[in-house]
Write a protein that holds these residues in place. Sequence first.
Motif, mmCIF file in Angstrom:
data_model
loop_
_atom_site.group_PDB
_atom_site.id
_atom_site.type_symbol
_atom_site.label_atom_id
_atom_site.label_comp_id
_atom_site.label_asym_id
_atom_site.label_seq_id
_atom_site.Cartn_x
_atom_site.Cartn_y
_atom_site.Cartn_z
ATOM 1 N N ALA A 5 0.846 -1.191 0.000
ATOM 2 C CA ALA A 5 0.000 0.000 0.000
ATOM 3 C C ALA A 5 0.879 1.237 0.000
ATOM 4 C CB ALA A 5 -0.922 -0.006 1.209
ATOM 5 N N GLU A 6 0.791 2.008 -1.098
ATOM 6 C CA GLU A 6 1.574 3.234 -1.216
ATOM 7 C C GLU A 6 0.828 4.417 -0.618
ATOM 8 O OE1 GLU A 6 2.187 0.923 -5.173
ATOM 9 O OE2 GLU A 6 0.571 1.393 -3.769
ATOM 10 N N SER A 7 1.580 5.401 -0.183
ATOM 11 C CA SER A 7 1.008 6.651 0.307
ATOM 12 C C SER A 7 2.039 7.752 0.137
ATOM 13 C CB SER A 7 0.597 6.528 1.774
ATOM 14 O OG SER A 7 1.720 6.239 2.590
ATOM 15 N N GLY A 8 1.588 8.993 0.293
ATOM 16 C CA GLY A 8 2.508 10.118 0.257
ATOM 17 C C GLY A 8 2.496 10.932 -1.010
ATOM 18 N N GLY A 9 1.729 10.501 -1.999
ATOM 19 C CA GLY A 9 1.669 11.270 -3.219
ATOM 20 C C GLY A 9 0.913 12.574 -3.026
ATOM 21 N N GLY A 10 0.948 13.412 -4.053
ATOM 22 C CA GLY A 10 0.233 14.675 -3.976
ATOM 23 C C GLY A 10 0.669 15.633 -5.053
ATOM 24 N N LEU A 11 0.281 16.876 -4.888
ATOM 25 C CA LEU A 11 0.606 17.947 -5.824
ATOM 26 C C LEU A 11 1.706 18.803 -5.208
ATOM 27 C CD1 LEU A 11 0.009 19.689 -8.346
ATOM 28 C CD2 LEU A 11 -1.744 20.861 -6.973
ATOM 29 N N VAL A 12 2.749 19.051 -5.980
ATOM 30 C CA VAL A 12 3.871 19.850 -5.503
ATOM 31 C C VAL A 12 4.403 20.702 -6.637
ATOM 32 C CG1 VAL A 12 5.562 18.029 -6.009
ATOM 33 C CG2 VAL A 12 6.056 19.712 -4.216
ATOM 34 N N GLN A 13 4.961 21.836 -6.303
ATOM 35 C CA GLN A 13 5.560 22.696 -7.321
ATOM 36 C C GLN A 13 6.931 22.170 -7.722
ATOM 37 O OE1 GLN A 13 5.514 26.681 -5.653
ATOM 38 N NE2 GLN A 13 3.622 27.162 -6.751
ATOM 39 N N ALA A 14 7.338 22.492 -8.911
ATOM 40 C CA ALA A 14 8.674 22.119 -9.383
ATOM 41 C C ALA A 14 9.726 22.634 -8.394
ATOM 42 C CB ALA A 14 8.924 22.697 -10.766
ATOM 43 N N GLY A 15 10.703 21.781 -8.127
ATOM 44 C CA GLY A 15 11.724 22.108 -7.150
ATOM 45 C C GLY A 15 11.409 21.621 -5.747
ATOM 46 N N GLY A 16 10.174 21.192 -5.538
ATOM 47 C CA GLY A 16 9.758 20.729 -4.224
ATOM 48 C C GLY A 16 10.124 19.278 -3.973
ATOM 49 N N SER A 17 9.659 18.789 -2.836
ATOM 50 C CA SER A 17 9.986 17.426 -2.406
ATOM 51 C C SER A 17 8.736 16.686 -1.945
ATOM 52 C CB SER A 17 10.988 17.452 -1.244
ATOM 53 O OG SER A 17 12.207 18.049 -1.616
ATOM 54 N N LEU A 18 8.781 15.384 -2.089
ATOM 55 C CA LEU A 18 7.765 14.484 -1.545
ATOM 56 C C LEU A 18 8.464 13.230 -1.053
ATOM 57 C CD1 LEU A 18 4.791 14.555 -4.108
ATOM 58 C CD2 LEU A 18 4.736 15.384 -1.748
ATOM 59 N N ARG A 19 7.836 12.586 -0.081
ATOM 60 C CA ARG A 19 8.338 11.304 0.388
ATOM 61 C C ARG A 19 7.216 10.275 0.269
ATOM 62 N NH1 ARG A 19 9.526 9.134 6.460
ATOM 63 N NH2 ARG A 19 11.385 7.876 6.058
ATOM 64 N N LEU A 20 7.428 9.293 -0.574
ATOM 65 C CA LEU A 20 6.472 8.208 -0.731
ATOM 66 C C LEU A 20 6.814 7.069 0.233
ATOM 67 C CD1 LEU A 20 6.233 7.984 -4.622
ATOM 68 C CD2 LEU A 20 5.026 9.518 -3.051
ATOM 69 N N SER A 21 5.765 6.403 0.701
ATOM 70 C CA SER A 21 5.927 5.221 1.539
ATOM 71 C C SER A 21 5.176 4.060 0.917
ATOM 72 C CB SER A 21 5.370 5.471 2.944
ATOM 73 O OG SER A 21 6.032 6.532 3.590
ATOM 74 N N CYS A 22 5.672 2.877 1.159
ATOM 75 C CA CYS A 22 5.013 1.662 0.710
ATOM 76 C C CYS A 22 5.054 0.664 1.863
ATOM 77 C CB CYS A 22 5.693 1.093 -0.517
ATOM 78 S SG CYS A 22 5.061 -0.507 -1.049
ATOM 79 N N ALA A 23 3.902 0.427 2.456
ATOM 80 C CA ALA A 23 3.807 -0.496 3.585
ATOM 81 C C ALA A 23 3.448 -1.886 3.077
ATOM 82 C CB ALA A 23 2.759 -0.001 4.567
ATOM 83 N N ALA A 24 4.161 -2.883 3.574
ATOM 84 C CA ALA A 24 3.960 -4.257 3.115
ATOM 85 C C ALA A 24 3.437 -5.136 4.240
ATOM 86 C CB ALA A 24 5.275 -4.826 2.594
ATOM 87 N N SER A 25 2.579 -6.060 3.861
ATOM 88 C CA SER A 25 2.130 -7.067 4.806
ATOM 89 C C SER A 25 3.077 -8.249 4.757
ATOM 90 C CB SER A 25 0.722 -7.533 4.465
ATOM 91 O OG SER A 25 0.756 -8.218 3.221
ATOM 92 N N PRO A 105 8.100 -8.085 -11.409
ATOM 93 C CA PRO A 105 7.974 -8.260 -9.951
ATOM 94 C C PRO A 105 6.852 -9.224 -9.599
ATOM 95 C CG PRO A 105 8.158 -5.935 -10.546
ATOM 96 C CD PRO A 105 7.928 -6.699 -11.815
ATOM 97 N N ASP A 106 6.939 -9.749 -8.391
ATOM 98 C CA ASP A 106 5.926 -10.703 -7.950
ATOM 99 C C ASP A 106 4.653 -10.019 -7.475
ATOM 100 O OD1 ASP A 106 8.444 -12.853 -6.448
ATOM 101 O OD2 ASP A 106 7.546 -12.910 -8.454
ATOM 102 N N TYR A 107 4.802 -8.888 -6.806
ATOM 103 C CA TYR A 107 3.660 -8.214 -6.196
ATOM 104 C C TYR A 107 3.701 -6.720 -6.499
ATOM 105 C CZ TYR A 107 3.773 -12.554 -3.511
ATOM 106 O OH TYR A 107 3.803 -13.870 -3.145
ATOM 107 N N TRP A 108 2.507 -6.149 -6.650
ATOM 108 C CA TRP A 108 2.369 -4.723 -6.966
ATOM 109 C C TRP A 108 1.422 -4.056 -5.990
ATOM 110 C CZ3 TRP A 108 5.119 -2.222 -10.678
ATOM 111 C CH2 TRP A 108 5.714 -2.986 -11.674
ATOM 112 N N GLY A 109 1.712 -2.786 -5.713
ATOM 113 C CA GLY A 109 0.753 -1.964 -5.015
ATOM 114 C C GLY A 109 -0.196 -1.305 -5.996
ATOM 115 N N GLN A 110 -1.133 -0.522 -5.455
ATOM 116 C CA GLN A 110 -2.132 0.144 -6.289
ATOM 117 C C GLN A 110 -1.619 1.441 -6.886
ATOM 118 O OE1 GLN A 110 -5.273 -0.992 -7.100
ATOM 119 N NE2 GLN A 110 -4.579 -2.906 -6.154
ATOM 120 N N GLY A 111 -0.614 2.034 -6.271
ATOM 121 C CA GLY A 111 -0.043 3.259 -6.799
ATOM 122 C C GLY A 111 -0.516 4.505 -6.072
ATOM 123 N N THR A 112 0.292 5.557 -6.176
ATOM 124 C CA THR A 112 -0.060 6.859 -5.613
ATOM 125 C C THR A 112 0.327 7.931 -6.626
ATOM 126 O OG1 THR A 112 0.183 8.309 -3.680
ATOM 127 C CG2 THR A 112 2.153 7.120 -4.366
#
Length: 118
Positions: A5-25, A105-112
């Motif tokens: 399960a991915e999280s952390g996506g969003g809208l950001v201006q050029a030059g900005g930063s984001l941190r994505l996470s992917c939690a696994a069972s 890959p063997d397993y995929w998340g849904q994406g963010t």
Amino acid sequence: QVQLAESGGGLVQAGGSLRLSCAASGRTFSSYVMRWFRQNPGKEREFVASISGSGGITAYADSVKGRFTISRDNAKNTVYLQMNNLKPEDTAVYLCAAGGTKSGPDYWGQGTQVTVSA
């Protein structure tokens, strides 16, 4: 079976930063190579970064090298993608994947969704 399960996506201006996470069972997270890919509608899925089970080996696409950093916390069953100096061309759905190979890959998340405005 691994669920991602991915999280952390969003809208950001050029030059900005984001941190994505992917939690696994599952209890065997540390045994899996983890990868991030990205995809836009009508385009092929693009490899972004990978990290070995221990976290000691990483690899990046040339397009993100020096700007993105992949890491993992095996105690939390989570892989991260720190994205700095984002560009409009980084806009895409970002997916994490576990195990297998880069081409299958063997397993995929849904994406963010990550959207970078100019």
